[in-house]
Write an enzyme that holds these catalytic residues in place. Structure first.
Site, mmCIF file in Angstrom:
data_model
loop_
_atom_site.group_PDB
_atom_site.id
_atom_site.type_symbol
_atom_site.label_atom_id
_atom_site.label_comp_id
_atom_site.label_asym_id
_atom_site.label_seq_id
_atom_site.Cartn_x
_atom_site.Cartn_y
_atom_site.Cartn_z
ATOM 1 N N GLU A 112 -7.944 -4.907 -0.196
ATOM 2 C CA GLU A 112 -8.525 -5.595 -1.353
ATOM 3 C C GLU A 112 -8.596 -7.103 -1.165
ATOM 4 O O GLU A 112 -9.446 -7.764 -1.738
ATOM 5 C CB GLU A 112 -7.714 -5.306 -2.622
ATOM 6 C CG GLU A 112 -7.512 -3.850 -2.937
ATOM 7 C CD GLU A 112 -8.753 -3.191 -3.484
ATOM 8 O OE1 GLU A 112 -9.848 -3.744 -3.305
ATOM 9 O OE2 GLU A 112 -8.623 -2.110 -4.064
ATOM 10 N N HIS A 131 0.862 -1.194 0.000
ATOM 11 C CA HIS A 131 0.000 0.000 0.000
ATOM 12 C C HIS A 131 0.892 1.235 0.000
ATOM 13 O O HIS A 131 1.972 1.211 0.601
ATOM 14 C CB HIS A 131 -0.896 -0.002 1.243
ATOM 15 C CG HIS A 131 -2.030 0.962 1.149
ATOM 16 N ND1 HIS A 131 -1.916 2.277 1.535
ATOM 17 C CD2 HIS A 131 -3.297 0.810 0.675
ATOM 18 C CE1 HIS A 131 -3.065 2.886 1.318
ATOM 19 N NE2 HIS A 131 -3.918 2.022 0.791
HETATM 20 N N1 ACO Z 1 3.873 -7.584 -4.729
HETATM 21 C C1 ACO Z 1 5.193 -7.682 -4.958
HETATM 22 N N2 ACO Z 1 6.049 -6.667 -4.794
HETATM 23 C C2 ACO Z 1 5.538 -5.493 -4.386
HETATM 24 C C3 ACO Z 1 4.171 -5.334 -4.139
HETATM 25 C C4 ACO Z 1 3.308 -6.434 -4.320
HETATM 26 N N3 ACO Z 1 2.013 -6.357 -4.104
HETATM 27 N N4 ACO Z 1 3.931 -4.052 -3.752
HETATM 28 C C5 ACO Z 1 5.122 -3.437 -3.774
HETATM 29 N N5 ACO Z 1 6.088 -4.304 -4.148
HETATM 30 C C6 ACO Z 1 7.518 -4.044 -4.274
HETATM 31 C C7 ACO Z 1 7.816 -3.317 -5.569
HETATM 32 O O1 ACO Z 1 8.082 -4.217 -6.615
HETATM 33 C C8 ACO Z 1 9.013 -2.498 -5.207
HETATM 34 O O2 ACO Z 1 10.157 -3.326 -5.233
HETATM 35 P P1 ACO Z 1 11.598 -2.773 -5.731
HETATM 36 O O3 ACO Z 1 11.930 -1.668 -4.771
HETATM 37 O O4 ACO Z 1 12.470 -3.965 -5.638
HETATM 38 O O5 ACO Z 1 11.346 -2.264 -7.119
HETATM 39 C C9 ACO Z 1 8.748 -2.114 -3.762
HETATM 40 O O6 ACO Z 1 7.875 -3.121 -3.237
HETATM 41 C C10 ACO Z 1 8.069 -0.762 -3.612
HETATM 42 O O7 ACO Z 1 7.023 -0.662 -4.572
HETATM 43 P P2 ACO Z 1 6.246 0.703 -4.875
HETATM 44 O O8 ACO Z 1 5.506 0.570 -6.166
HETATM 45 O O9 ACO Z 1 7.162 1.879 -4.743
HETATM 46 O O10 ACO Z 1 5.238 0.727 -3.699
HETATM 47 P P3 ACO Z 1 4.004 1.663 -3.574
HETATM 48 O O11 ACO Z 1 3.839 1.854 -2.135
HETATM 49 O O12 ACO Z 1 4.075 2.850 -4.416
HETATM 50 O O13 ACO Z 1 2.857 0.722 -4.194
HETATM 51 C C11 ACO Z 1 0.837 -0.417 -4.510
HETATM 52 C C12 ACO Z 1 1.614 0.568 -3.634
HETATM 53 C C13 ACO Z 1 0.586 0.221 -5.894
HETATM 54 C C14 ACO Z 1 -0.527 -0.677 -3.837
HETATM 55 C C15 ACO Z 1 1.624 -1.739 -4.645
HETATM 56 O O14 ACO Z 1 1.917 -2.259 -3.373
HETATM 57 C C16 ACO Z 1 0.920 -2.765 -5.515
HETATM 58 O O15 ACO Z 1 1.037 -2.719 -6.733
HETATM 59 N N6 ACO Z 1 0.160 -3.736 -4.883
HETATM 60 C C17 ACO Z 1 -0.555 -4.725 -5.647
HETATM 61 C C18 ACO Z 1 -1.892 -4.194 -6.158
HETATM 62 C C19 ACO Z 1 -2.903 -3.995 -5.036
HETATM 63 O O16 ACO Z 1 -3.055 -4.799 -4.132
HETATM 64 N N7 ACO Z 1 -3.607 -2.846 -5.115
HETATM 65 C C20 ACO Z 1 -4.597 -2.446 -4.128
HETATM 66 C C21 ACO Z 1 -4.049 -1.396 -3.203
HETATM 67 S S1 ACO Z 1 -5.158 -0.956 -1.916
HETATM 68 C C22 ACO Z 1 -6.239 0.128 -2.594
HETATM 69 O O17 ACO Z 1 -6.018 0.664 -3.662
HETATM 70 C C23 ACO Z 1 -7.513 0.487 -1.890
#
Ligand code: ACO
Length: 383
Positions: free
Chosen positions: A324, A269
């Site tokens: 989610e 998140h």
């Molecule tokens: N699975 C695997 N790796 C992940 C995940 C995940 N769900 N989320 C983050 N990471 C990793 C990224 O690959 C990244 O790794 P790196 O540094 O080696 O490149 C690191 O964690 C940071 O990722 P960011 O994209 O900077 O994290 P951010 O906090 O911006 O992302 C997000 C948040 C978009 C929700 C992300 O966690 C994600 O894509 N999750 C999966 C989709 C999801 O569940 N969405 C619903 C969110 S809740 C809502 O919208 C109400």
């Protein structure tokens, strides 16, 4: 991000863009920028806490109803006896919904319905609690009407004795839901009601700041929530669980997905660095549901594995379960099809959007930030 290059090759060579003289910070996506004051919701990402007007989300889910939570957001008063029934759908809205192609996405239908509804109402400035109640009660009926129309079924009139969420399920199916099913969806509505200055809420506040009306603000908010970066995709959680297939494949599937650079749906998140408190609340709700999705046991196994492997891969960045993950189980468990998940989320968020609209209007200041100009410097038009 640089601006789009000048498309006119005949144009005079550009002088360098004027530098920003005042050294103001630029934050893409307004990340970290404080753009409003609110007394509605506190999202404490570091500690995994969410509160509406100071009350913990877990307590609200355990002891409240969506009607009471909406009333709390609108008025600041906790009244557990609050009642809100689904509203009537004006004939102009029904005509518009009948005219839509059956393939229309439910979010598009809901946005259209809200827009037409606004055209049938007198919504004077300032937006009020009366407007908030009216639109929050209207939208579930409108979405249910659209779902029936696309199945060649006639819409069902709201039953004023039912609460909003039971009424929504009744208007979808023609059957009064059993109390446990209605309770589970009501809990989902509570956790979806409010979440700080997210993109759709900000959109609603921007629209309100121009002294526009409640329907315009909610229609704009639905448009913002429709995007996949915001509306979330609990349906993708369901697809992912189906792809895992069986508990014994969970670990291998998770490791291979991460090795391919995929994201695990329902984890991570932007704000929470701890287990999402909404996921905690919904997990309790799911465990008490009379009809659970058949994939729930597998989902719990996938969650255990995913949390362990994500911690192993990202020891410095906590990636925990988000809302989610269990939202998918609740929505499917109460019988909604995955294409209705985003629009159902939008219905739940009506309470928060409309509360923010009222709050914005009560101390209004036109929201009008600046952009850093990075285009060509001053020049003459080509001869
Ligand atoms: N699975 C695997 N790796 C992940 C995940 C995940 N769900 N989320 C983050 N990471 C990793 C990224 O690959 C990244 O790794 P790196 O540094 O080696 O490149 C690191 O964690 C940071 O990722 P960011 O994209 O900077 O994290 P951010 O906090 O911006 O992302 C997000 C948040 C978009 C929700 C992300 O966690 C994600 O894509 N999750 C999966 C989709 C999801 O569940 N969405 C619903 C969110 S809740 C809502 O919208 C109400």
């Amino acid at each position: 991000m640089p601006a789009t290059p000048d498309p006119d090759p005949a144009a005079q060579p550009a002088a360098p863009a004027a530098p920003v003289a005042d050294g103001r910070p630029y934050s893409p996506g307004l990340e970290g920028v404080l753009a409003a004051e609110t007394s509605l919701g506190l999202v404490d990402g570091a500690n995994g806490r969410l509160m509406y007007r100071g009350y913990r989300i877990g307590d609200l889910v355990a002891n409240g109803t969506y009607a009471a939570v909406a009333n709390l957001l609108w008025t600041g008063t906790w009244d557990p006896r609050s009642h809100m029934a689904a509203g009537r759908v004006p004939s102009a809205v029904l005509s518009a919904l009948r005219a839509l192609p059956r393939t229309t996405k439910p979010m598009d239908a809901l946005r259209t319905a809200v827009s037409v509804w606004g055209a049938t109402q007198v919504l004077d400035w300032p937006p009020s609690e009366v407007h908030a109640r009216a639109i929050t009660a209207f939208s579930p009926s409108a979405l249910a009407a659209f779902v029936r129309l696309r199945q060649d079924l006639e819409p069902i009139d709201p039953d004023p004795r039912l609460d909003l969420v039971s009424g929504f399920l009744f208007q979808l199916t023609g059957e009064r839901p059993d109390p446990a099913t209605a309770r589970a969806l009501d809990a989902y509505f509570i956790v979806g009601a409010e979440h700080g200055l997210n993109a759709s809420t900000f959109a609603a506040r921007v629209i309100t700041s121009t002294r526009s009306d409640m329907a315009s603000a909610v229609a704009g908010a639905i448009g913002a929530m429709k995007g996949p970066l915001h509306g979330g995709a609990p349906s993708e959680v369901v697809e992912q669980i189906h792809r895992v297939g069986s508990p014994e494949h969970a670990e291998q599937w998770v490791r291979e997905a991460l090795a391919r650079g995929e994201r695990l749906m329902g984890f991570g998140h932007r704000v929470y660095r701890a287990y999402d408190p909404r996921a905690t609340a919904l997990r309790t709700v799911v465990e008490a549901m009379p009809t659970k999705p058949d994939w729930l046991e597998l989902a719990i196994k996938v969650e255990d594995v995913a949390l362990r492997v994500l911690e192993e891969k990202h020891p410095d960045r906590p990636l925990k379960t988000n809302v989610e993950f269990y939202a998918a189980a609740v929505l499917q468990g109460v019988g909604l099809t995955p294409d209705l998940f985003p629009a159902t989320f939008a219905l739940a968020r009506h309470a928060g959007w409309t509360a923010h609209v009222i709050e914005q209007a009560s101390a209004n200041r036109l929201i009008r930030p600046d952009a850093r100009y990075v285009g060509p410097g001053e020049r003459d038009l080509p001869a």
